[in-house]
Design a protein around this motif. Structure first.
Motif, PDB file in Angstrom:
ATOM      1  N   MET A  33      -7.289  -0.690  -3.765  1.00  0.00           N
ATOM      2  CA  MET A  33      -6.572  -1.577  -2.845  1.00  0.00           C
ATOM      3  C   MET A  33      -5.310  -2.131  -3.488  1.00  0.00           C
ATOM      4  SD  MET A  33      -9.346  -3.750  -0.672  1.00  0.00           S
ATOM      5  CE  MET A  33      -7.994  -4.375   0.311  1.00  0.00           C
ATOM      6  N   LEU A  34      -5.412  -2.518  -4.752  1.00  0.00           N
ATOM      7  CA  LEU A  34      -4.227  -3.022  -5.449  1.00  0.00           C
ATOM      8  C   LEU A  34      -3.158  -1.944  -5.576  1.00  0.00           C
ATOM      9  CD1 LEU A  34      -5.868  -5.168  -8.280  1.00  0.00           C
ATOM     10  CD2 LEU A  34      -4.728  -5.979  -6.212  1.00  0.00           C
ATOM     11  N   LEU A  35      -3.581  -0.720  -5.866  1.00  0.00           N
ATOM     12  CA  LEU A  35      -2.629   0.390  -5.938  1.00  0.00           C
ATOM     13  C   LEU A  35      -1.971   0.632  -4.591  1.00  0.00           C
ATOM     14  CD1 LEU A  35      -4.480   3.007  -8.177  1.00  0.00           C
ATOM     15  CD2 LEU A  35      -2.232   2.012  -8.616  1.00  0.00           C
ATOM     16  N   ARG A  36      -2.761   0.568  -3.543  1.00  0.00           N
ATOM     17  CA  ARG A  36      -2.231   0.763  -2.192  1.00  0.00           C
ATOM     18  C   ARG A  36      -1.133  -0.248  -1.892  1.00  0.00           C
ATOM     19  NH1 ARG A  36       0.063   0.679   2.005  1.00  0.00           N
ATOM     20  NH2 ARG A  36      -0.781   0.982   4.099  1.00  0.00           N
ATOM     21  N   GLN A  88       5.705  -2.369   1.220  1.00  0.00           N
ATOM     22  CA  GLN A  88       6.659  -2.505   2.312  1.00  0.00           C
ATOM     23  C   GLN A  88       6.101  -1.927   3.606  1.00  0.00           C
ATOM     24  OE1 GLN A  88       9.453  -4.209   2.030  1.00  0.00           O
ATOM     25  NE2 GLN A  88       9.734  -4.001   4.240  1.00  0.00           N
ATOM     26  N   THR A  89       5.346  -0.829   3.492  1.00  0.00           N
ATOM     27  CA  THR A  89       4.746  -0.236   4.689  1.00  0.00           C
ATOM     28  C   THR A  89       3.711  -1.165   5.289  1.00  0.00           C
ATOM     29  OG1 THR A  89       5.056   1.937   3.698  1.00  0.00           O
ATOM     30  CG2 THR A  89       3.562   1.809   5.564  1.00  0.00           C
ATOM     31  N   VAL A 127      -1.819   3.701   8.431  1.00  0.00           N
ATOM     32  CA  VAL A 127      -3.181   4.237   8.536  1.00  0.00           C
ATOM     33  C   VAL A 127      -3.342   5.468   7.653  1.00  0.00           C
ATOM     34  CG1 VAL A 127      -4.833   5.335  10.101  1.00  0.00           C
ATOM     35  CG2 VAL A 127      -3.589   3.297  10.840  1.00  0.00           C
ATOM     36  N   ALA A 128      -2.331   6.341   7.660  1.00  0.00           N
ATOM     37  CA  ALA A 128      -2.388   7.542   6.826  1.00  0.00           C
ATOM     38  C   ALA A 128      -2.443   7.189   5.336  1.00  0.00           C
ATOM     39  CB  ALA A 128      -1.167   8.422   7.107  1.00  0.00           C
ATOM     40  N   LEU A 129      -1.657   6.192   4.943  1.00  0.00           N
ATOM     41  CA  LEU A 129      -1.675   5.766   3.545  1.00  0.00           C
ATOM     42  C   LEU A 129      -3.018   5.125   3.178  1.00  0.00           C
ATOM     43  CD1 LEU A 129       1.925   4.308   3.201  1.00  0.00           C
ATOM     44  CD2 LEU A 129       1.019   6.336   2.055  1.00  0.00           C
ATOM     45  N   ASP A 130      -3.591   4.380   4.107  1.00  0.00           N
ATOM     46  CA  ASP A 130      -4.917   3.802   3.861  1.00  0.00           C
ATOM     47  C   ASP A 130      -5.946   4.892   3.620  1.00  0.00           C
ATOM     48  OD1 ASP A 130      -4.122   1.183   4.043  1.00  0.00           O
ATOM     49  OD2 ASP A 130      -4.537   1.019   6.187  1.00  0.00           O
ATOM     50  N   LEU A 132       2.235  -9.283  -3.985  1.00  0.00           N
ATOM     51  CA  LEU A 132       1.788  -8.885  -2.665  1.00  0.00           C
ATOM     52  C   LEU A 132       2.397  -9.863  -1.683  1.00  0.00           C
ATOM     53  CD1 LEU A 132      -1.971  -8.194  -3.332  1.00  0.00           C
ATOM     54  CD2 LEU A 132      -0.057  -6.601  -3.454  1.00  0.00           C
ATOM     55  N   PRO A 133       3.523  -9.531  -1.071  1.00  0.00           N
ATOM     56  CA  PRO A 133       4.229 -10.487  -0.248  1.00  0.00           C
ATOM     57  C   PRO A 133       3.369 -11.090   0.844  1.00  0.00           C
ATOM     58  CG  PRO A 133       5.557  -8.509  -0.609  1.00  0.00           C
ATOM     59  CD  PRO A 133       4.204  -8.232  -1.155  1.00  0.00           C
TER      60      PRO A 133
END
Length: 373
Positions: A41-44, A50-51, A66-69, A111-112
Motif C-alpha cells: 500500500m505504501l508503494l502504491r 497523484q493518480t 483501479v488498474a494500479l490497485d 501522502l497528500p
C-alpha cells in the motif's frame, strides 16, 4: 461422540476434513504477511500518489487508479499468500528495500490525501479497506490447495492468518462506531439494538438456511452447529447496546470482562469448549459461538477506547497532529504485543475458537501494527 447425523455426501466430508485439525503457523509469519500488504500500500501511494488524488475527477483517472490497485495490491498480495508463501520474509525485505529506493528517489515521502483535517478519516478508511480485502481473498482462496494450510483457521490453539478475520471485523466495527466518537443516539437502547442487529440476524439466518438446504460443508468446531459469524456480530451489538458506557471507560469494562472470562476458561471452561462432546440443547450445540461472545464483547469495548484515545479524544479542541497519533499507535502496539507474548506463554495459548485473552490482545496488537504501517 457426536450424535448428530452426518451427510451422505462424501465430497462434503472431504471438504470439511480439508479445513479441519489445522495447527496454524506463527505470530511472526502472520505479522510478516500483513506487513507485506502494508508495504504494498505504501508503494502504491508513494509511486502513484497523484493518480490517487485525481481518481475522483474523471472516469479515465478512476479506471487508471483501479488498474494500479490491481497491479500494486491485488495481484502481489494474491501471489504472496499462495505461490510465494515460502518466501514471505524475502518478499518483505525486497518490498522494504523497494520502498526505501522510491522514497530516496522522490527525496520526500508524503501522502497528500493523508494530511490535514481528514487524516484520521483517511487512515481509518485505508484500514477498513485492507481488512475487507484480505478477508475476502482468504475466504475465496482457502478451498484451493494452492493456499497454504497453515494460513487456514486453527482447530484449537495457535495463530494463523485467517484466525484474525472475525476478530479484525469486530475491532473494525469498534474503531468506526458511534460509541468511539462519543455520538449519543437519540433512540432508546432497544431501538438502537434492533436497528443495528436486524441486518446481521437476517444475514445469519440466511446463511444458516442456505448451508442446510445446499448441504454445504460447515466446520462445526468454528462456531458450533447452527452459529455463524453474523450471529457473533449481532450478539456483540446487542450486548453493547444493553450496557452502553462512555468511550473513555469502555476499555476498563472490556478488561474486566476479558479477565473474568479468561479465569472461567482456565478453571475448566476451555476443556468443555474444546471437547467434541455435544448435547441436544441449543447451548451445547453452539457452545463455541455462544461462550466466545464474552471475548468478542470485551475486544469490542477495548477497541472503542483505543479508537477514542487515538482519533477522537478532545475532538473539539485543536486537532492532534499525525505525528502524535503515530507515537500513540506505536506505544499501544508495543504494549499489546508484550501482553500477547506474556499471556500466550504463561496463561493460555492463543485460541480463536474460544476467543480467549491471548487472542484478543493478539488481534489488537496486529491490527494496530498494520494501521501504524
Amino acid at each position: 461422540m457426536d450424535s448428530f447425523p452426518r451427510s451422505l455426501n462424501p465430497n462434503k466430508h472431504l471438504r470439511e476434513q480439508f479445513v479441519s485439525n489445522l495447527p496454524g503457523s506463527s505470530m511472526l509469519e502472520v505479522s510478516a504477511l500483513l506487513n507485506n500488504v502494508a508495504l504494498l500500500m505504501l508503494l502504491r501511494h508513494t509511486f502513484c500518489s497523484q493518480t490517487v488524488n485525481d481518481a475522483c475527477r474523471s472516469l479515465k483517472s478512476y479506471l487508471a487508479s483501479v488498474a494500479l490497485d490491481y497491479v500494486f495490491l491485488v495481484l502481489p498480495t494474491l501471489l504472496i499468500f499462495t505461490v510465494l508463501a515460502e518466501w514471505v520474509y524475502i518478499c518483505l525485505i525486497g518490498l522494504l528495500l523497494l520502498l526505501v529506493f522510491f522514497t530516496a528517489v522522490k527525496r520526500t515521502y508524503s501522502l497528500p490525501y493523508m494530511e490535514g483535517p481528514n487524516a484520521s478519516r483517511a487512515s481509518i478508511s485505508s484500514y477498513r479497506v485492507v481488512t475487507m480485502f484480505i478477508t475476502c481473498l482468504c475466504i475465496l482462496a482457502v478451498d484451493f490447495r494452492i493456499y497454504p494450510r497453515e494460513y487456514a483457521k486453527t482447530e484449537t490453539y495457535g495463530a494463523s492468518l485467517m484466525d484474525l478475520g472475525v476478530g479484525s471485523f469486530v475491532l473494525m466495527n469498534a474503531v468506526t462506531s458511534r460509541q468511539a466518537r462519543n455520538i449519543k443516539s437519540s433512540m432508546s437502547w432497544w431501538k438502537a439494538a434492533f436497528k443495528s442487529t436486524t441486518p446481521l440476524l437476517l444475514l445469519g439466518f440466511a446463511r444458516l438456511a442456505s448451508t442446510l438446504s445446499l448441504d454445504y460443508q460447515v466446520h462445526v468446531g468454528e462456531y458450533g452447529v447452527n452459529w455463524n459469524f453474523f450471529f457473533t456480530l449481532a450478539g456483540v451489538s446487542i450486548l453493547t447496546s444493553i450496557l452502553n458506557v462512555p468511550a473513555e471507560y469502555s476499555g476498563i469494562l472490556g478488561s474486566v470482562i476479558l479477565v473474568g472470562y479468561q479465569s472461567w476458561l482456565t478453571n475448566g471452561l476451555n476443556v468443555y469448549l474444546l471437547s467434541n462432546e455435544r448435547g441436544t440443547d441449543v447451548i451445547s450445540r453452539n457452545k463455541e459461538g455462544i461462550f466466545s461472545l464474552f471475548g468478542y464483547w470485551g475486544m469490542y469495548l477495548v477497541g472503542v477506547q483505543v479508537s477514542y484515545y487515538l482519533f477522537f479524544e478532545n475532538h473539539t479542541t485543536k486537532q492532534r497532529s499525525k505525528h502524535e497519533t503515530r507515537i500513540r499507535i506505536c506505544f499501544l502496539t508495543i504494549m499489546f504485543w508484550i501482553l500477547t507474548l506474556l499471556i500466550d506463554r504463561y496463561v493460555e495459548r492463543i485460541s480463536r475458537r474460544m476467543c480467549n485473552l491471548a487472542y484478543v490482545t493478539w488481534v489488537v496488537a496486529q491490527n494496530l501494527q498494520v494501521s501504524e504501517d
